[in-house]
Design an enzyme around this catalytic site. Structure first.
Site, PDB file in Angstrom:
ATOM      1  N   LYS A  76     -13.600   2.001  15.556  1.00 15.92           N
ATOM      2  CA  LYS A  76     -12.369   1.206  15.511  1.00 15.92           C
ATOM      3  C   LYS A  76     -11.730   1.105  16.894  1.00 15.92           C
ATOM      4  O   LYS A  76     -11.191   0.073  17.276  1.00 15.92           O
ATOM      5  CB  LYS A  76     -11.397   1.814  14.500  1.00 15.92           C
ATOM      6  CG  LYS A  76     -10.449   0.815  13.903  1.00 15.92           C
ATOM      7  CD  LYS A  76      -9.721   1.367  12.689  1.00 15.92           C
ATOM      8  CE  LYS A  76     -10.428   1.034  11.393  1.00 15.92           C
ATOM      9  NZ  LYS A  76      -9.701   1.488  10.207  1.00 15.92           N
ATOM     10  N   ASP A 134      -4.556  -6.190   5.091  1.00 12.10           N
ATOM     11  CA  ASP A 134      -5.604  -6.967   5.742  1.00 12.10           C
ATOM     12  C   ASP A 134      -5.600  -8.422   5.272  1.00 12.10           C
ATOM     13  O   ASP A 134      -5.987  -9.318   6.009  1.00 12.10           O
ATOM     14  CB  ASP A 134      -6.968  -6.327   5.475  1.00 12.10           C
ATOM     15  CG  ASP A 134      -7.106  -5.006   6.239  1.00 12.10           C
ATOM     16  OD1 ASP A 134      -6.574  -4.929   7.353  1.00 12.10           O
ATOM     17  OD2 ASP A 134      -7.714  -4.059   5.703  1.00 12.10           O
ATOM     18  N   ASN A 154       0.845  -1.198   0.000  1.00 12.27           N
ATOM     19  CA  ASN A 154       0.000   0.000   0.000  1.00 12.27           C
ATOM     20  C   ASN A 154       0.878   1.244   0.000  1.00 12.27           C
ATOM     21  O   ASN A 154       2.101   1.145  -0.029  1.00 12.27           O
ATOM     22  CB  ASN A 154      -0.957  -0.016   1.204  1.00 12.27           C
ATOM     23  CG  ASN A 154      -0.196  -0.099   2.511  1.00 12.27           C
ATOM     24  OD1 ASN A 154       0.529   0.817   2.882  1.00 12.27           O
ATOM     25  ND2 ASN A 154      -0.336  -1.222   3.224  1.00 12.27           N
TER      26      ASN A 154
HETATM   27  N1  CTP Z   1      -3.563  -3.158  12.375  1.00 11.61           N
HETATM   28  C1  CTP Z   1      -2.770  -4.197  12.820  1.00 11.61           C
HETATM   29  N2  CTP Z   1      -2.802  -5.394  12.190  1.00 11.61           N
HETATM   30  C2  CTP Z   1      -3.621  -5.600  11.139  1.00 11.61           C
HETATM   31  C3  CTP Z   1      -4.447  -4.543  10.667  1.00 11.61           C
HETATM   32  C4  CTP Z   1      -4.387  -3.321  11.305  1.00 11.61           C
HETATM   33  O1  CTP Z   1      -2.012  -4.014  13.788  1.00 11.61           O
HETATM   34  N3  CTP Z   1      -3.646  -6.787  10.558  1.00 11.61           N
HETATM   35  C5  CTP Z   1      -3.521  -1.882  13.103  1.00 11.61           C
HETATM   36  C6  CTP Z   1      -2.936  -0.713  12.332  1.00 11.61           C
HETATM   37  O2  CTP Z   1      -1.544  -0.611  12.566  1.00 11.61           O
HETATM   38  C7  CTP Z   1      -3.690   0.456  12.957  1.00 11.61           C
HETATM   39  C8  CTP Z   1      -5.036  -0.135  13.277  1.00 11.61           C
HETATM   40  O3  CTP Z   1      -4.850  -1.525  13.378  1.00 11.61           O
HETATM   41  O4  CTP Z   1      -3.126   0.859  14.171  1.00 11.61           O
HETATM   42  C9  CTP Z   1      -6.123   0.154  12.270  1.00 11.61           C
HETATM   43  O5  CTP Z   1      -5.695  -0.162  10.979  1.00 11.61           O
HETATM   44  P1  CTP Z   1      -6.617   0.195   9.724  1.00 11.61           P
HETATM   45  O6  CTP Z   1      -5.924  -0.286   8.482  1.00 11.61           O
HETATM   46  O7  CTP Z   1      -7.044   1.624   9.804  1.00 11.61           O
HETATM   47  O8  CTP Z   1      -7.913  -0.643   9.999  1.00 11.61           O
HETATM   48  P2  CTP Z   1      -8.283  -2.123   9.783  1.00 11.61           P
HETATM   49  O9  CTP Z   1      -8.100  -2.861  11.062  1.00 11.61           O
HETATM   50  O10 CTP Z   1      -7.575  -2.672   8.614  1.00 11.61           O
HETATM   51  O11 CTP Z   1      -9.849  -2.018   9.511  1.00 11.61           O
HETATM   52  P3  CTP Z   1     -10.624  -1.541   8.167  1.00 11.61           P
HETATM   53  O12 CTP Z   1      -9.907  -2.179   7.014  1.00 11.61           O
HETATM   54  O13 CTP Z   1     -11.984  -2.054   8.369  1.00 11.61           O
HETATM   55  O14 CTP Z   1     -10.600  -0.054   8.139  1.00 11.61           O
END
Ligand code: CTP
Length: 421
Positions: free
Chosen positions: A364, A295, A226
């Protein structure tokens, strides 16, 4: 240069002492950067320094007359701006100063300081400066000189006498040899100066920080990643370090150089990041998850490059189909641990959203089970030098308006320190 935008140096008065060494040219850039950062700079050069740089250059860059001799009878200005005509530059110049910074500090000059010798203006003012004005040295010399037992002894004794001796750089030296002893680059000295002036609000604390993107392999030459540049996470790591915290940074692939003074563990995939976090989290008091973790990852990465299904089909070949599995949520996993639940580990999450920031960030925070969640709009900040943050905790929201990532990181450190009290 991002560092230049922070406000720590605004209004500081720095006496910049230059001694003889090739690295004197870096002092010119340092002087310019200090002035740009809002400091006033009074340059004092030894006779040897003037062999490498002229006082004309340093006067132009600092906007002040340069002192090169204790016999120079021109009025000398103290840190509060008073010009005094008592022919005592060695006293006046350090009164009201915030620091005396010697860059470059030659081996000879350090040996001289050690013995309290005072036979030129710069050594004289170092001896005559008030005890509360810090003396900061940026050594610069050949690698053999730096490694010599005499220099090692001198550095140790200067530290024992209260001087702050900065690191040296490693690499090509002017003489053609390669090793330790180069003076730090001007922006590194600037960073160390900022750290010096930063209140140690998190002294004794240990932080574990994730930063940057993860990369999920499809095959040995392709993958999914990303647009995260890692800049926000790196800025937070540096601000935490400046505040006295011992920082471990788990960093996905970025174009940034590893920050000095921070243990950095490079990782590639989300699974690597999870493993590095799990290995290090038991030693931490604070966990900050700034990383943009993928993700999902391909269910089975191919061990060899996936080939097109035939050559020269001009777009009529069959594209491969791919299935994905969800990556473990690192932050949620850490936030659920016994140490986090019992309050021994303070967890801070980030939320990268594209719209509806407040609602998504609040949801979140609940979902991840963290006391503090920092929301930002991903497309408005990924790769950039500035950002705007929305802090969400149990008491509501706090906005940190758009500013450089360095400034925001410093503000976030203050917010974290407040909540840890
Ligand atoms: N995060 C993490 N491990 C993952 C996904 C996210 O530690 N596998 C952490 C990121 O570092 C951040 C927080 O969770 O501190 C939120 O990440 P974000 O990408 O905004 O959200 P997601 O959990 O991916 O949710 P969504 O895709 O639904 O927005």
């Amino acid at each position: 240069m991002e560092q230049l935008k922070n406000s720590t140096l605004v209004g500081k008065h720095i006496v910049l002492g230059m001694t003889g060494g090739i690295a004197a040219y870096k002092a010119a850039e340092l002087c310019r950067a200090l002035v740009k950062a809002g400091a006033t700079v009074q340059v004092v050069m030894t006779e040897a320094a003037t062999q490498f740089m002229t006082s004309v250059t340093m006067q132009a860059l600092s906007g002040r007359e340069v002192f090169t001799s204790q016999w120079d009878s021109k009025a000398s200005t103290d840190g509060t701006g008073n010009a005094i005509s008592n022919n005592m530059a060695h006293i006046n110049l350090t009164r009201g100063a915030d620091a005396v910074l010697i860059a470059p500090a030659s081996a000879d000059f350090m040996a001289k300081l050690l013995h309290g010798r005072a036979d030129d203006l710069l050594s004289l003012l170092c001896l005559a400066k008030p005890a509360e004005v810090p003396l900061i040295l940026a050594p610069a010399m050949n690698m053999e000189m730096w490694a010599h037992p005499a220099t090692r002894r001198n550095v140790a004794q200067l530290k024992a006498d209260g001087a702050f001796v900065l690191d040296v750089g490693n690499g090509d030296q002017a003489c053609g040899e390669v090793g330790d002893g180069r003076m730090l680059e001007f922006d590194e000295i600037l960073q160390d100066l900022v750290a010096h002036f930063t209140p140690k609000l998190l002294a004794g604390k240990r932080a574990l920080i994730t930063a940057g993107p993860t990369y999920e392999a499809i095959d040995p030459v392709r993958g999914i990643t990303n647009l995260s540049s890692g800049k926000m996470g790196y800025a937070i790591a540096q601000a935490m370090r400046d505040a006295g915290c011992e920082v471990t940074l788990v960093a996905g692939r970025t174009a940034l150089g590893f920050p000095r003074g921070i243990k950095t563990i490079p990782v590639i995939s989300a699974n690597d990041m999870l493993a590095a976090v799990q290995t290090n989290v038991d030693n931490a008091d604070i966990f900050i998850a700034t990383a943009a973790v993928a993700d999902w990852r391909p269910t089975n990465a191919a061990s060899q490059k996936i080939k097109k299904d035939g050559s020269d089909k001009n777009g009529e070949g069959t594209a491969p189909t791919m299935s994905f599995v969800e990556n473990t949520d690192i932050l949620a996993t850490v936030a659920k641990s016994a140490r986090a639940s019992s309050g021994k580990l303070y967890c801070v999450g980030f939320a990268a959203e594209s719209e509806n920031l407040e609602a998504h960030a609040k949801a979140k925070r609940e979902r991840k089970g963290v006391p503090l969640l920092v929301g930002n709009i991903g497309p408005a900040t990924f790769g950039m030098d500035d950002n705007a943050l929305l802090l969400v905790d149990a008491n509501g929201t706090t906005e940190l308006p758009r500013a450089s990532k360095t400034q925001l990181a410093r503000q976030l450190v203050l917010e974290i320190a407040k909540r840890l009290k």
